[in-house]
Write an enzyme that holds these catalytic residues in place. Structure first.
Site, mmCIF file in Angstrom:
data_model
loop_
_atom_site.group_PDB
_atom_site.id
_atom_site.type_symbol
_atom_site.label_atom_id
_atom_site.label_comp_id
_atom_site.label_asym_id
_atom_site.label_seq_id
_atom_site.Cartn_x
_atom_site.Cartn_y
_atom_site.Cartn_z
ATOM 1 N N HIS A 178 37.146 21.554 33.353
ATOM 2 C CA HIS A 178 38.059 21.921 34.433
ATOM 3 C C HIS A 178 38.472 20.725 35.604
ATOM 4 O O HIS A 178 38.562 20.924 36.614
ATOM 5 C CB HIS A 178 37.700 22.988 35.553
ATOM 6 C CG HIS A 178 37.598 24.710 34.666
ATOM 7 N ND1 HIS A 178 38.377 24.891 33.627
ATOM 8 C CD2 HIS A 178 37.235 25.821 35.353
ATOM 9 C CE1 HIS A 178 38.511 26.033 33.501
ATOM 10 N NE2 HIS A 178 37.709 26.830 34.417
ATOM 11 N N HIS A 226 43.220 24.870 32.509
ATOM 12 C CA HIS A 226 43.491 25.998 33.221
ATOM 13 C C HIS A 226 44.649 25.376 34.171
ATOM 14 O O HIS A 226 44.349 24.379 35.072
ATOM 15 C CB HIS A 226 42.087 25.948 34.009
ATOM 16 C CG HIS A 226 42.151 27.222 35.103
ATOM 17 N ND1 HIS A 226 43.137 27.678 35.911
ATOM 18 C CD2 HIS A 226 41.414 28.253 35.034
ATOM 19 C CE1 HIS A 226 42.959 28.795 36.313
ATOM 20 N NE2 HIS A 226 41.899 29.241 36.057
ATOM 21 N N HIS A 260 44.263 34.229 29.316
ATOM 22 C CA HIS A 260 43.136 34.246 30.928
ATOM 23 C C HIS A 260 44.238 34.423 31.697
ATOM 24 O O HIS A 260 45.264 33.797 31.834
ATOM 25 C CB HIS A 260 42.782 33.003 30.920
ATOM 26 C CG HIS A 260 41.856 33.043 32.047
ATOM 27 N ND1 HIS A 260 42.398 32.446 33.187
ATOM 28 C CD2 HIS A 260 40.656 33.161 32.189
ATOM 29 C CE1 HIS A 260 41.468 32.573 34.089
ATOM 30 N NE2 HIS A 260 40.313 32.836 33.320
ATOM 31 N N GLU A 316 38.841 37.159 30.161
ATOM 32 C CA GLU A 316 39.403 37.220 31.383
ATOM 33 C C GLU A 316 40.769 37.687 31.177
ATOM 34 O O GLU A 316 41.427 36.988 31.912
ATOM 35 C CB GLU A 316 38.861 36.448 32.437
ATOM 36 C CG GLU A 316 37.336 35.938 32.568
ATOM 37 C CD GLU A 316 36.884 35.221 33.662
ATOM 38 O OE1 GLU A 316 36.172 35.547 34.567
ATOM 39 O OE2 GLU A 316 37.343 33.881 33.374
ATOM 40 N N GLU A 370 40.894 40.596 37.600
ATOM 41 C CA GLU A 370 40.443 39.639 38.473
ATOM 42 C C GLU A 370 41.118 39.504 39.827
ATOM 43 O O GLU A 370 42.441 39.515 39.789
ATOM 44 C CB GLU A 370 40.374 38.495 37.876
ATOM 45 C CG GLU A 370 39.342 37.429 38.677
ATOM 46 C CD GLU A 370 39.209 35.864 38.024
ATOM 47 O OE1 GLU A 370 39.244 35.846 36.442
ATOM 48 O OE2 GLU A 370 38.991 35.034 38.775
ATOM 49 N N CYS A 428 41.600 37.085 41.520
ATOM 50 C CA CYS A 428 42.609 35.712 41.558
ATOM 51 C C CYS A 428 43.752 35.977 40.905
ATOM 52 O O CYS A 428 44.852 35.501 40.935
ATOM 53 C CB CYS A 428 41.570 34.845 40.759
ATOM 54 S SG CYS A 428 40.679 33.952 41.650
ATOM 55 N N CYS A 447 35.501 31.672 42.309
ATOM 56 C CA CYS A 447 37.005 31.343 42.566
ATOM 57 C C CYS A 447 37.605 32.438 43.306
ATOM 58 O O CYS A 447 38.565 32.379 43.924
ATOM 59 C CB CYS A 447 37.685 31.481 40.988
ATOM 60 S SG CYS A 447 37.178 33.024 40.154
ATOM 61 N N CYS A 448 37.258 33.874 43.183
ATOM 62 C CA CYS A 448 37.825 34.754 43.911
ATOM 63 C C CYS A 448 37.809 34.859 45.456
ATOM 64 O O CYS A 448 38.936 34.716 46.221
ATOM 65 C CB CYS A 448 37.405 36.078 43.528
ATOM 66 S SG CYS A 448 37.690 36.364 41.722
HETATM 67 O O1 FUB Z 1 37.611 29.126 35.277
HETATM 68 C C1 FUB Z 1 38.069 29.096 36.956
HETATM 69 C C2 FUB Z 1 38.208 30.264 37.435
HETATM 70 O O2 FUB Z 1 37.056 31.018 37.374
HETATM 71 C C3 FUB Z 1 39.208 31.118 36.654
HETATM 72 O O3 FUB Z 1 40.256 31.151 37.193
HETATM 73 C C4 FUB Z 1 38.509 32.524 36.914
HETATM 74 O O4 FUB Z 1 39.070 33.418 35.832
HETATM 75 C C5 FUB Z 1 36.971 32.065 36.652
HETATM 76 O O5 FUB Z 1 36.717 31.891 35.188
HETATM 77 ZN ZN ZN Z 2 38.632 34.482 40.468
#
Ligand code: FUB
Ligand code: ZN
Length: 666
Positions: free
Chosen positions: A161, A211, A269, A321, A337, A339, A409-410
């Site tokens: 990431h 991502h 995802h 996810e 999720e 996010c 992340c959320c």
């Molecule tokens: O991987 C970064 C964030 O964490 C993703 O957007 C979420 O789904 C969680 O995996």
């Molecule tokens: Zn999240």
């Protein structure tokens, strides 16, 4: 994200790295004339649901999240990478991203509530970011502290990431500059973006972030600075995703299985997929590339017509996810999720800016009031990462709110999302002024025809009556477009994934200066064109009975089941209000349901009540307000029987909220 009209400011006073990359193969085109949104800081929310949510964000979510960023050593990682402190890297490899998102949210707060102490604190954190940035512009604390020899060696294999975190820094940098005018974070962001551009590009490395996030961030950086190289770099990454001849990321999981312009089905995802679509829509806005827009349309349909929960949640399965198959929308195992719901709002809003059709805001509103809002507690310090639509009340993170997560992340996304919600309320293009969200307060709109102040009075989403007083600086002719939500019609949302059992169109009422007004309805708006004079009023009445919703027959999880919706709000039953049993409740079509506004409950919500066979009381609360009184059974889709005809709650006055309007059609 702020979705105001792209600016084309030149960036002059800052020395930038000289890695000017020429991307000969980028599609060149003209920017599209999009709708200009009224930025959130020009929309003052004075009371009601959003005022409380903004307050909870300011006083609960953001301070708590900053404290977690400190206590979890996320911020220390920057100090250590910057050699301001001794130590080792702590936490998950992408923890940097959380800090960037919380700082982005805190910067938004500064814009509406200047706070010298908070500003000083933010500047201190930014100084740590700057210290952690390497002399060539690279910034990622995990690699800098722990694996300096591995920089950019994990883009494809065992991804870490890096580019995702960098995207969040760049987005925060552009956002912070937009709202504060300060360049301390922007400088870091530009230096980092230039470093990325020195490594990746047509004549350089061709990988893409596993991502997405960087794409939109670069385009936002371009909009903030006017520097085209950022647009081109963003475009490069979007063009590269799924491009033939490249070794791919885990293919469809990262939407890297085929070129984005060819994609039709939303897969993989869910957060990545939504950010991907948002980036594509951003690029379309800047280039007018029709192929991109066509792909956005196909992916929009795939998402919202076949793979979206009634709550606007997306990403049905925990495995990856990810999005599932068409109509695969399980309730008890729903992933949805937080996010991903935020990502859907981002995608929807961009699509609306491109073509202002109410359908996009219908989805945005659904995700906002349900899938997203349920992700944070009423006082702002308890979160859901996954948002189930049925729960035994016992299964860990699906049933109980958490104060924070290892993978946070959320909560950090909630930090930066809630402050910008008022920015979704209004927009304008040419001589049209769009009202998308109904929320009480005051907005200043700079139209081509002159400045207009709008004063909105409403108790929405608990009451469907809205009154807007229009105050143009001087008399001006323009079209006011009031959104007519799809939830007033036969289907709660575009397409046939969901339908109302009553199969009725509720109709709406509109008055101008207290007189019935003939209105033109089209594309989800009632349009009134006239010469507006200061003090003119427009009143809209959206009938808000409790309505039963049925799902498409292919959604097998909901066969023989019914859900409840009132206005934009989806309801759930909790064990707390239903003798500890919510899952097995059976709702008969003939059972009368009423809505009543309860000021003292859950911060003030409308509750839906009825009598079950045998006389047991039934009560349902807004889905977003669930699990605020501890965990208990929870259910959205109830077993259904049909011994009576579908009944609507026509008794609107049961939900009367006092002290509401001062006449004029109400
Ligand atoms: O991987 C970064 C964030 O964490 C993703 O957007 C979420 O789904 C969680 O995996
Ligand atoms: Zn999240």
């Amino acid at each position: 994200m702020i979705h105001n009209k792209p600016t084309r400011r030149r960036w002059s006073s800052l020395a930038v790295a000289t890695c000017i990359t020429v991307f000969a193969n980028c599609t060149q085109g003209q920017p599209v004339k999009t709708v200009t949104c009224v930025p959130f800081w020009k929309v003052q929310v004075t009371e009601g649901l959003w005022s409380a949510r903004l307050e909870a964000n300011r006083n609960g979510t953001i301070p708590a999240s900053l404290a977690f960023c400190e206590s979890s050593k996320r911020i220390d990682n920057f100090a250590i990478a910057g050699k301001l402190k001794e130590g080792k890297f702590t936490g998950l490899h992408f923890n940097d991203s959380d800090v960037y998102k919380v700082i982005e949210g805190a910067a938004y707060i500064l814009k509406v509530r200047p706070d010298a102490e908070l500003e000083k604190y933010i500047d201190g954190v930014i100084a740590k970011f700057a210290a952690a940035q390497q002399s060539d512009g690279y910034l990622d604390t995990y690699f800098t502290i722990a694996r300096a020899d591995q920089r950019f060696r994990h883009i494809q294999h065992s991804p870490r990431h890096e580019l995702y975190c960098m995207g969040h820094l760049i987005e925060a940098g552009a956002a912070h500059y937009e709202v504060t005018g300060k360049k301390n974070l922007l400088t870091v962001a530009m230096k980092l973006a230039d470093h990325i551009g020195s490594v990746f590009g047509p004549e350089k490395r061709h990988e893409v972030p596993e991502h997405q996030q960087l794409e939109s961030a670069l385009i936002r950086l371009y909009r903030a600075t006017g520097e085209k190289r950022y647009l081109k770099l963003g475009q490069f990454f979007i063009d590269q995703r799924g491009a033939p001849g490249r070794r791919k990321n885990p293919a469809s999981y990262s939407q890297d299985h085929m070129p984005v312009r060819k994609q039709s089905e939303i897969v993989g995802h869910a957060v990545r997929a939504m950010y991907n679509c948002a980036g594509m829509a951003d690029l379309y806005m800047e280039t007018g590339d029709a192929e991109l827009l066509a792909a956005c349309h196909r992916l929009w349909e795939s998402t919202t017509r076949r793979k979206m929960y009634l709550t606007g949640g997306v990403g049905a399965t925990a495995h990856g996810e990810a999005f599932g198959e068409d109509y695969q929308l399980p309730n008890a195992s729903a992933y949805a999720e937080t996010c991903a719901a935020i990502g859907l709002v981002f995608f929807a809003h961009r699509m609306w800016q491109i073509s202002p059709n109410g359908e996009y805001i219908d989805v945005l509103e659904r995700a906002l009031y349900n899938g997203m809002l349920g992700g944070v507690s009423l006082i702002g310090d308890g979160f859901f990462y996954v948002n189930r639509l049925a729960s035994s009340g016992k299964e860990g993170r699906g049933a109980t709110r958490r104060t924070w997560f290892g993978c946070a992340c959320c909560p950090s996304n909630v930090c930066r999302f809630i402050p910008i919600v008022p920015g979704y309320a209004y927009g304008h293009r040419d001589d049209k002024l769009y009202v998308n969200m109904y929320l009480p307060g005051r907005a200043k709109v700079k139209m081509d025809t002159g400045e207009v102040t709008l004063i909105q009075q409403t108790k929405y989403p608990w009451d469907g009556r809205i009154k807007i007083t229009v105050e143009p600086a001087r008399d001006a002719e323009f079209t006011l477009k009031m959104r007519i939500p799809s939830w007033t019609s036969v289907n709660p949302v575009g397409g046939n994934l969901y339908r109302y059992a009553d199969n009725a169109d509720m109709g709406v009422g509109l008055k101008v200066n207290g007189n019935d007004q003939e209105m033109k309805i089209g594309n989800g708006y009632a349009s009134v064109r006239r010469k507006w004079t200061s003090g003119d009023t427009i009143s809209l009445i959206l009938p808000m009975p409790v309505r039963r919703v049925l799902a498409h027959e292919k959604v097998t999880a909901n066969t023989g089941r019914v859900a409840l919706q009132r206005g934009p709000v989806v309801y759930c039953a909790e064990g707390k209000d239903n003798a500890d049993k919510a899952i097995e409740i059976v709702l008969d079509d003939g059972m009368a349901l009423e809505a009543e506004y309860c000021k003292e409950l859950l911060g003030g919500v409308s509750v839906v009540t009825g009598k079950l066979p045998g006389g047991r009381e039934f009560a349902a609360i807004p889905y977003f307000a669930r699990a605020n009184r501890g965990a208990s059974e929870m259910n959205v889709w109830f077993k259904r029987t049909q011994t009576g005809p579908p009944t609507n709650d026509k008794k609107e006055d049961t939900n009367e909220i006092e002290g509401h309007f001062d006449g004029d059609g109400h």
